[in-house]
Design a protein around this motif. Sequence first.
Motif, mmCIF file in Angstrom:
data_model
loop_
_atom_site.group_PDB
_atom_site.id
_atom_site.type_symbol
_atom_site.label_atom_id
_atom_site.label_comp_id
_atom_site.label_asym_id
_atom_site.label_seq_id
_atom_site.Cartn_x
_atom_site.Cartn_y
_atom_site.Cartn_z
ATOM 1 N N ASN A 44 0.819 -1.224 0.000
ATOM 2 C CA ASN A 44 0.000 0.000 0.000
ATOM 3 C C ASN A 44 0.853 1.274 0.000
ATOM 4 O O ASN A 44 0.559 2.240 0.707
ATOM 5 N N VAL A 47 -1.330 3.897 -2.188
ATOM 6 C CA VAL A 47 -2.746 4.039 -1.881
ATOM 7 C C VAL A 47 -2.989 5.419 -1.270
ATOM 8 O O VAL A 47 -2.338 5.803 -0.300
ATOM 9 N N VAL A 48 -3.916 6.163 -1.859
ATOM 10 C CA VAL A 48 -4.214 7.527 -1.410
ATOM 11 C C VAL A 48 -5.415 7.481 -0.472
ATOM 12 O O VAL A 48 -6.461 6.930 -0.805
ATOM 13 N N LYS A 49 -5.254 8.054 0.699
ATOM 14 C CA LYS A 49 -6.354 8.173 1.650
ATOM 15 C C LYS A 49 -7.226 9.358 1.244
ATOM 16 O O LYS A 49 -6.781 10.502 1.246
ATOM 17 N N ARG A 50 -8.466 9.074 0.862
ATOM 18 C CA ARG A 50 -9.351 10.106 0.336
ATOM 19 C C ARG A 50 -10.277 10.639 1.412
ATOM 20 O O ARG A 50 -10.705 9.911 2.305
ATOM 21 N N ASN A 51 -10.601 11.909 1.278
ATOM 22 C CA ASN A 51 -11.513 12.577 2.188
ATOM 23 C C ASN A 51 -12.885 12.684 1.535
ATOM 24 O O ASN A 51 -12.998 13.001 0.356
ATOM 25 N N ILE A 279 -15.118 5.947 -0.949
ATOM 26 C CA ILE A 279 -14.458 5.952 0.354
ATOM 27 C C ILE A 279 -14.534 4.569 1.006
ATOM 28 O O ILE A 279 -13.553 4.083 1.593
ATOM 29 N N GLN A 282 -12.165 1.919 -0.511
ATOM 30 C CA GLN A 282 -10.750 2.141 -0.233
ATOM 31 C C GLN A 282 -10.256 1.259 0.904
ATOM 32 O O GLN A 282 -9.071 0.926 0.977
ATOM 33 N N GLU A 283 -11.158 0.848 1.803
ATOM 34 C CA GLU A 283 -10.765 -0.008 2.910
ATOM 35 C C GLU A 283 -10.325 -1.389 2.445
ATOM 36 O O GLU A 283 -9.565 -2.062 3.144
ATOM 37 N N LYS A 285 -8.814 -1.995 -0.510
ATOM 38 C CA LYS A 285 -7.752 -1.927 -1.505
ATOM 39 C C LYS A 285 -6.443 -2.415 -0.897
ATOM 40 O O LYS A 285 -6.033 -1.963 0.184
#
Length: 303
Positions: A44, A47-51, A279, A282-283, A285
């Motif tokens: 990871n 992997v981009v943490k998105r808001n 969102i 993403q958990e 991925k």
Amino acid sequence: MDMNFTADSSLAPSRWRKVAYGGMQPGYDDNHTDETFLEDMVMNANVVKRNMLKVMQDSVSISQYLCIVFLVVLVWIYTLRSTLNENSLLLLDISLLGSGFIILVLTEEMLSLKRLWNYVLNVSFFTTGLFVLAPIYQTLTRSISSDSIWAVTISLLLLHLFLHDYSGSTIRPSGALKNPNLTSCISLNASIVASVFIASRLPSRVHVFATMLFSLQIFLFAPLVTYCIKKYSFRLHLLFSLGLMAVTLTFVYSLHCLLFVLLVGILIFVNVVCPYWLIRIQEYKFEINGPWDEAKLCFDITD
């Protein structure tokens, strides 16, 4: 006994080395790996943490263009019903052209007289060509039924929305580094063909010219104008998008309540449901990188 020790030493395999183009090493399989193979594995890393709020703000561009296409369809319907005459359409074309030109001038970072002259010259050639070709467009689909025209037009508009480049514009502003891709060009061509089909059902040459000018202004130049607004000020982009949504919903409600409910559902789905899904997924991925990955260029090959 010394001879046996020497023989055993010669039969023992040499130490395995990690080389790319050394060929097969004696005593090891071609796909052999040792215990250090997974030492460089990274999980990871990209992997981009998105808001949630940021994703919803980015999805506004999609809703904005959906509203623009809905407004184009509304103008088509009102024109075919003779609610909008050719004089009103021409006045609308002139106002849109003038306002778009003013926005481009105000948001342009480096403005020059030569660039202004190029804008005026291109628009002049564009409108002259449309006026000359208007009689051809008027009789292009005379032998085709209106139901078939509407079915093909809706299919082309769906294709246009599916392939449209929502991150930019097919017509690139000055100084843009990337050229438009194939899908965005197909999307633009689909919208132009749909405009030709609708214009071919109109009664007069001026009607055809005004409708084609309006449609091409929207499909060609509206993405460029909205891109320049977004680049100039994101807050202004949000205000413009919200105002456009309100205007579109008002006109759609005046046309048909069912279409109003459909458009509200689409806007909620695009601006709320889809960002929430993004969102949540993403958990799940999971990405791994290691020495087995292909090499990536660290420079632009266009330089």
